[in-house]
Scaffold this motif. Structure first.
Motif, mmCIF file in Angstrom:
data_model
loop_
_atom_site.group_PDB
_atom_site.id
_atom_site.type_symbol
_atom_site.label_atom_id
_atom_site.label_comp_id
_atom_site.label_asym_id
_atom_site.label_seq_id
_atom_site.Cartn_x
_atom_site.Cartn_y
_atom_site.Cartn_z
ATOM 1 N N MET A 1 93.113 4.026 35.482
ATOM 2 C CA MET A 1 93.154 2.872 34.594
ATOM 3 C C MET A 1 91.991 1.930 34.882
ATOM 4 O O MET A 1 91.378 1.377 33.969
ATOM 5 C CB MET A 1 94.483 2.122 34.729
ATOM 6 N N ALA A 2 91.689 1.733 36.172
ATOM 7 C CA ALA A 2 90.573 0.861 36.543
ATOM 8 C C ALA A 2 89.266 1.375 35.938
ATOM 9 O O ALA A 2 88.471 0.602 35.393
ATOM 10 C CB ALA A 2 90.456 0.765 38.060
ATOM 11 N N ALA A 3 89.061 2.694 36.033
ATOM 12 C CA ALA A 3 87.850 3.281 35.471
ATOM 13 C C ALA A 3 87.819 3.129 33.957
ATOM 14 O O ALA A 3 86.775 2.856 33.359
ATOM 15 C CB ALA A 3 87.756 4.755 35.857
ATOM 16 N N ARG A 4 88.978 3.257 33.338
ATOM 17 C CA ARG A 4 89.030 3.190 31.867
ATOM 18 C C ARG A 4 88.693 1.802 31.350
ATOM 19 O O ARG A 4 88.017 1.657 30.330
ATOM 20 C CB ARG A 4 90.410 3.607 31.400
ATOM 21 N N VAL A 5 89.161 0.768 32.058
ATOM 22 C CA VAL A 5 88.920 -0.596 31.577
ATOM 23 C C VAL A 5 87.674 -1.215 32.203
ATOM 24 O O VAL A 5 87.319 -2.345 31.905
ATOM 25 C CB VAL A 5 90.149 -1.498 31.824
#
Length: 228
Positions: free
Chosen positions: A90-94
């Motif tokens: 999720m961190a990478a996605r946002v």
């Protein structure tokens, strides 16, 4: 950021996780913390719920009161820390450095952190009555879910009778969960506000203690305590 059953903390690469000069000072809801000039976070107000001129009392929640509550909750039977989970995908996605989820699903078996405030206030009332040599209080509240579960659970722990007022939109499953913790449920026609009014009226008539997470003029201290 709260996402129902979990609390999510998002950290950018340039964000300090400990804001300068904020430790030990009252947290100001809706305002940047003290020293926020070097803390690159944009604070937004929900314009659908409060106008741009609305202010929040900085004394509502403080680090000192939080510490006192934490000591109390840690002393409860079956207390255990809940896990802090990292979500790298999720961190990478946002596009942020890290995303953490505080999983409160197993908190005292209640399924959420939200019931804890109601349980704390019930304990406050029971302890105050015992100190005065009085009978245990009868606890009343209106709820659509988690708060009622917490009050019912807290009353069960304290050995108090409890009543939870539910409006017509509350599911049978939620009602069954509340009753599982020993509370009596009272169905009220109308919406949530109608259940709050009915609860307050019956409590005034019978001398019950209202443990409500909604405030109104003259009834602010209990909701403020719940928010601790």
């Amino acid at each position: 950021v709260e996402l129902g059953w979990a609390s999510v903390s998002v950290h950018s690469h340039s964000l300090s996780t400990r804001p300068p000069s904020s430790a030990g000072s009252p947290m100001q809801l809706g305002r940047a913390p003290i020293g926020a000039s070097s803390w690159p976070v944009t604070h937004l107000r929900n314009s659908a719920r409060a106008g741009p001129a609305a202010t929040y009392q900085p004394s509502t929640i403080s680090l000192e009161r939080h510490a006192e509550v934490f000591r109390r909750v840690k002393a409860w039977p079956a207390y255990a820390p809940t896990p802090l989970l990292s979500l790298p995908a999720m961190a990478a996605r946002v596009g942020v450095g890290r995303v953490y989820v505080k999983d409160e699903g197993q908190r005292f078996g209640l399924g959420s952190f939200k019931p804890l405030g109601g349980g704390l206030v019930v304990e406050d009332l029971a302890l105050a009555a015992a100190a005065k040599g009085e009978a245990k209080p009868v606890i009343a509240t209106a709820s659509a879910g988690n708060h009622g579960i917490g009050v019912a659970w807290g009353a069960q722990q304290a050995g108090c009778r409890s009543l939870v007022y539910l409006h017509g939109g509350v599911s049978a499953g939620v009602e069954a969960t509340i009753r599982r913790y020993g509370a009596e449920t009272v169905r009220v026609e109308g919406d949530y506000a109608a259940s709050v009014r009915a609860c307050a009226a019956d409590a005034a008539e019978h001398g019950w203690e209202v443990v409500q997470d909604t405030s109104w003029p003259g009834y602010e201290s209990v909701p403020a305590r719940i928010y601790q």
